[in-house]
Design an enzyme around this catalytic site. Structure first.
Site, PDB file in Angstrom:
ATOM      1  N   TYR A 154       0.744  -1.197  -0.144  1.00 18.48           N
ATOM      2  CA  TYR A 154      -0.017   0.074  -0.099  1.00 18.48           C
ATOM      3  C   TYR A 154       0.919   1.339   0.059  1.00 18.48           C
ATOM      4  O   TYR A 154       0.474   2.318  -0.282  1.00 18.48           O
ATOM      5  CB  TYR A 154      -0.783  -0.022   1.378  1.00 18.48           C
ATOM      6  CG  TYR A 154      -1.914  -1.118   1.392  1.00 18.48           C
ATOM      7  CD1 TYR A 154      -2.198  -2.049   0.336  1.00 18.48           C
ATOM      8  CD2 TYR A 154      -2.747  -1.173   2.252  1.00 18.48           C
ATOM      9  CE1 TYR A 154      -3.193  -2.871   0.331  1.00 18.48           C
ATOM     10  CE2 TYR A 154      -3.909  -2.130   2.476  1.00 18.48           C
ATOM     11  CZ  TYR A 154      -3.911  -2.967   1.561  1.00 18.48           C
ATOM     12  OH  TYR A 154      -4.893  -3.994   1.709  1.00 18.48           O
ATOM     13  N   HIS A 170       0.219 -11.486   2.007  1.00 16.56           N
ATOM     14  CA  HIS A 170      -0.889 -10.800   1.027  1.00 16.56           C
ATOM     15  C   HIS A 170      -1.524 -11.677  -0.009  1.00 16.56           C
ATOM     16  O   HIS A 170      -2.465 -11.697  -0.248  1.00 16.56           O
ATOM     17  CB  HIS A 170      -0.205  -9.607   0.538  1.00 16.56           C
ATOM     18  CG  HIS A 170      -1.145  -8.494   0.335  1.00 16.56           C
ATOM     19  ND1 HIS A 170      -0.790  -7.026   0.289  1.00 16.56           N
ATOM     20  CD2 HIS A 170      -2.520  -8.457  -0.051  1.00 16.56           C
ATOM     21  CE1 HIS A 170      -1.660  -6.384   0.063  1.00 16.56           C
ATOM     22  NE2 HIS A 170      -2.992  -7.134  -0.192  1.00 16.56           N
TER      23      HIS A 170
END
Length: 272
Positions: free
Chosen positions: A44, A102
């Site tokens: 991110y 992730h």
């Protein structure tokens, strides 16, 4: 519903796609409104900003539940722990509460046993309190369980909303005592315009977002909706008080259409 081994907050704030001052303001507002769980990820590019917002909030670290996710480039065993230490530095903390893989390793380049072993080692070192996975299919969950045991896996964080109810994955996870965390519970806002959701919202004097979040919560899933607007952050929190009827739940169950919105080429596994 959480497994006996784990305590995951049912409600948190997500930070996907939020950058710079936008994410600082969102996290600051969320903490001010009473959120105590924050979800971020290495990819991110906002861990440092999340860390800044937390530090400036004055909320004691012991009250917070911080989740980050290890990116695929960092899955090799010699990189994973170093990358997590870097995340901790950015987040200005000595540990996260939950560290997730992730995405599975593209093309299986890094075996599941290798990166799950490294993640378990990170937990032993105290870098994270709990470990888990994200975007894992049933087959991948089986491999992760074979590597570290179902009891070690706190959650599988997956795309899950009224248009993609992911029942195969959710059912398997729950059968193993692994919690499901729903991301994109509002389907990028698409479900907010759904006539069925709108009608249920009207009947409860609630918002469509509250209905979608309450639906996921009532199924036993954790949710991490994000918003840049303080009023939406406040409104979303109220989903925890909304109780949907069996008829409401059945109507939403019927909206499932396999409407997957996150399916990155080269990254996504063969979905269930």
């Amino acid at each position: 519903m959480t497994s006996p081994h784990h305590s995951l907050p049912a409600f948190g704030v997500g930070t996907f796609r939020l950058q710079g001052q936008v994410v600082i303001d969102s996290v600051r507002n969320a903490l001010d409104l009473g959120y105590r769980a924050i979800d971020t990820a290495q990819i991110y590019g906002n861990e440092a900003e999340v860390g800044q917002a937390v530090a400036e909030s004055g909320v004691p670290r012991s009250e917070l539940f911080i989740t980050t996710k290890v990116w695929t480039d960092n899955l090799p065993a010699d990189k994973l722990i170093a990358s997590l230490k870097d995340s901790l530095h950015k987040l200005r903390t000595d540990h996260v509460d939950l560290a997730l893989i992730h995405w599975p390793s593209p093309g299986g380049a890094v075996p599941v046993a290798d990166f799950m072993g490294a993640l378990a080692e990170a937990k032993r070192l105290g870098l994270t309190r709990q470990i888990g996975v994200s975007n894992f299919t049933v087959a991948l969950m089986r491999e992760a369980i074979a590597a570290v045991g179902a009891g070690a896996i706190a959650t599988n964080q997956v795309e899950l909303h009224p248009y993609l109810q992911n029942r195969t994955v959710a059912g398997f996870a729950q059968s193993q005592g692994i919690s499901i965390t729903s991301y994109m519970t509002l389907a990028y806002g698409k479900v907010l315009k759904d006539p069925v959701i709108e009608a249920i919202a009207r009947s409860h004097s609630a918002t469509p977002a509250q209905v979608a979040l309450a639906w996921a919560l009532q199924l036993g899933y954790a949710v991490i909706p994000s918003s840049t607007r303080r009023e939406n952050l406040a409104s979303n929190l109220k989903a925890q008080q909304l109780r949907l009827s069996d008829a409401d739940m059945a109507q939403i169950a019927a909206l499932d259409r396999g409407g997957r919105m996150v399916d990155p080429e080269g990254l996504a596994p063969a979905w269930d």
